[in-house]
Design an enzyme around this catalytic site. Structure first.
Site, PDB file in Angstrom:
ATOM      1  N   GLU A  62     -22.140 -20.637  24.527  1.00 14.65           N
ATOM      2  CA  GLU A  62     -22.262 -19.754  23.356  1.00 14.65           C
ATOM      3  C   GLU A  62     -23.702 -19.843  22.862  1.00 14.65           C
ATOM      4  OE1 GLU A  62     -19.950 -21.189  20.076  1.00 14.65           O
ATOM      5  OE2 GLU A  62     -20.700 -19.657  18.689  1.00 14.65           O
ATOM      6  N   SER A 117     -30.293 -16.510  15.951  1.00 11.88           N
ATOM      7  CA  SER A 117     -30.536 -17.166  14.664  1.00 11.88           C
ATOM      8  C   SER A 117     -29.711 -18.452  14.601  1.00 11.88           C
ATOM      9  CB  SER A 117     -30.128 -16.234  13.515  1.00 11.88           C
ATOM     10  OG  SER A 117     -28.712 -16.047  13.517  1.00 11.88           O
ATOM     11  N   ALA A 119     -21.098 -10.877  15.781  1.00 13.41           N
ATOM     12  CA  ALA A 119     -20.174 -11.066  14.651  1.00 13.41           C
ATOM     13  C   ALA A 119     -18.766 -11.468  15.104  1.00 13.41           C
ATOM     14  CB  ALA A 119     -20.119  -9.800  13.799  1.00 13.41           C
ATOM     15  N   HIS A 150     -26.773 -18.162  20.091  1.00 14.54           N
ATOM     16  CA  HIS A 150     -27.148 -17.326  18.953  1.00 14.54           C
ATOM     17  C   HIS A 150     -28.664 -17.344  18.825  1.00 14.54           C
ATOM     18  CE1 HIS A 150     -22.995 -16.994  17.698  1.00 14.54           C
ATOM     19  NE2 HIS A 150     -22.885 -18.287  17.973  1.00 14.54           N
ATOM     20  N   PRO A 181     -21.514  -7.037  19.489  1.00 12.69           N
ATOM     21  CA  PRO A 181     -21.861  -5.894  18.654  1.00 12.69           C
ATOM     22  C   PRO A 181     -23.187  -6.028  17.913  1.00 12.69           C
ATOM     23  CG  PRO A 181     -20.021  -7.113  17.705  1.00 12.69           C
ATOM     24  CD  PRO A 181     -20.246  -7.648  19.084  1.00 12.69           C
ATOM     25  N   ASN A 182     -23.860  -4.892  17.858  1.00 12.26           N
ATOM     26  CA  ASN A 182     -25.126  -4.702  17.131  1.00 12.26           C
ATOM     27  C   ASN A 182     -26.332  -5.329  17.824  1.00 12.26           C
ATOM     28  OD1 ASN A 182     -23.808  -3.326  14.913  1.00 12.26           O
ATOM     29  ND2 ASN A 182     -22.994  -5.304  14.325  1.00 12.26           N
ATOM     30  N   ARG A 218     -27.324 -19.594   7.423  1.00 11.94           N
ATOM     31  CA  ARG A 218     -27.210 -18.259   6.847  1.00 11.94           C
ATOM     32  C   ARG A 218     -25.954 -18.159   5.960  1.00 11.94           C
ATOM     33  NH1 ARG A 218     -27.857 -14.103  11.528  1.00 11.94           N
ATOM     34  NH2 ARG A 218     -28.039 -12.701   9.720  1.00 11.94           N
ATOM     35  N   ASN A 276     -23.377 -14.303  23.772  1.00  9.64           N
ATOM     36  CA  ASN A 276     -23.696 -14.159  22.352  1.00  9.64           C
ATOM     37  C   ASN A 276     -22.620 -13.239  21.767  1.00  9.64           C
ATOM     38  OD1 ASN A 276     -24.569 -13.684  19.785  1.00  9.64           O
ATOM     39  ND2 ASN A 276     -26.722 -13.473  20.328  1.00  9.64           N
ATOM     40  N   ARG A 331     -33.302  -4.169  14.435  1.00  9.85           N
ATOM     41  CA  ARG A 331     -32.334  -4.768  13.513  1.00  9.85           C
ATOM     42  C   ARG A 331     -32.881  -6.065  12.922  1.00  9.85           C
ATOM     43  NH1 ARG A 331     -27.029  -8.168  15.382  1.00  9.85           N
ATOM     44  NH2 ARG A 331     -26.215  -8.555  13.297  1.00  9.85           N
ATOM     45  N   ARG A 353     -20.821 -16.993   8.332  1.00 15.69           N
ATOM     46  CA  ARG A 353     -21.364 -17.272   9.663  1.00 15.69           C
ATOM     47  C   ARG A 353     -21.229 -18.744  10.062  1.00 15.69           C
ATOM     48  NH1 ARG A 353     -24.133 -12.393  10.728  1.00 15.69           N
ATOM     49  NH2 ARG A 353     -24.963 -11.483   8.823  1.00 15.69           N
ATOM     50  N   TYR A 397     -34.043 -11.635  13.760  1.00 14.14           N
ATOM     51  CA  TYR A 397     -33.793 -11.597  15.208  1.00 14.14           C
ATOM     52  C   TYR A 397     -35.039 -11.358  16.055  1.00 14.14           C
ATOM     53  CZ  TYR A 397     -28.981 -11.304  13.568  1.00 14.14           C
ATOM     54  OH  TYR A 397     -27.787 -11.557  12.935  1.00 14.14           O
TER      55      TYR A 397
HETATM   56  C1  DQA Z   1     -25.842 -13.787  16.024  1.00 14.68           C
HETATM   57  C2  DQA Z   1     -25.392 -14.393  14.689  1.00 14.68           C
HETATM   58  C3  DQA Z   1     -24.165 -13.682  14.153  1.00 14.68           C
HETATM   59  O1  DQA Z   1     -23.781 -14.236  12.905  1.00 14.68           O
HETATM   60  C4  DQA Z   1     -24.462 -12.209  13.940  1.00 14.68           C
HETATM   61  O2  DQA Z   1     -23.296 -11.529  13.547  1.00 14.68           O
HETATM   62  C5  DQA Z   1     -25.092 -11.549  15.117  1.00 14.68           C
HETATM   63  C6  DQA Z   1     -26.073 -12.289  15.908  1.00 14.68           C
HETATM   64  C7  DQA Z   1     -27.174 -14.399  16.516  1.00 14.68           C
HETATM   65  O3  DQA Z   1     -27.479 -14.206  17.689  1.00 14.68           O
HETATM   66  O4  DQA Z   1     -27.896 -15.035  15.747  1.00 14.68           O
HETATM   67  O5  DQA Z   1     -24.869 -10.370  15.375  1.00 14.68           O
HETATM   68  O6  DQA Z   1     -24.843 -14.035  16.990  1.00 14.68           O
END
Ligand code: DQA
Length: 144
Positions: free
Chosen positions: A100, A104, A76, A102, A10-11, A109, A73, A18, A113, A23
């Protein structure tokens, strides 16, 4: 031709606009182009994004059914989705690698997270290198 599923939660469809300070300024199509460029010849990058937990879970079933390695990825969902964790476990228990990633570094953070319910069932985790986290995952799979 071998395939790698690059699944984004998501997102992440909003990459580019964003929180660019976190990011970066590039969007998913730039990520797709980068991975296509960095993949070894004969590897197809199948990059997808969804905001829907069920859809992401079904894509992991697809990985199991087609023996396709996964770069995930979970966004959240990383921090609380036991359903996604169980589905990721199906992949690795089937002997299929699931990395997995990410963009960031979640550990640098907010506190929420710092927990990942995916890491313990993943083959490995790469975080904090921007889009290069995905490139490093491709290398870890032997396909980059
Ligand atoms: C994320 C880190 C997560 O905490 C966050 O909710 C994201 C992106 C990252 O790629 O850094 O949506 O997975």
């Amino acid at each position: 031709m071998s395939r790698v599923l690059v699944l984004n939660g998501p997102n992440l469809g909003r990459l580019g606009s964003r929180e660019p300070d976190v990011y970066g300024a590039q969007d998913l199509s730039a990520l797709r182009a980068l991975l296509a460029e960095r993949a070894v010849e004969g590897t197809e990058i199948d990059l997808r994004q969804t905001d829907d937990e069920a859809e992401l879970i079904h894509w992991l079933y697809e990985a199991v059914d087609t023996s396709t390695p996964v770069i995930l990825n979970p966004a959240a969902f990383t921090h609380y989705s036991y359903a996604l964790s169980d589905a990721a476990k199906l992949v690795t228990k089937a002997g299929i690698p699931l990395i997995e990633v990410h963009i960031s570094n979640p550990h640098a953070r907010e506190e929420f997270r710092h927990t990942s319910v995916i890491s313990s069932v993943a083959t490995g985790t790469i975080a904090g290198f921007g889009f290069d986290s995905y490139v490093l995952a491709l290398v870890a799979l032997g396909q980059g």
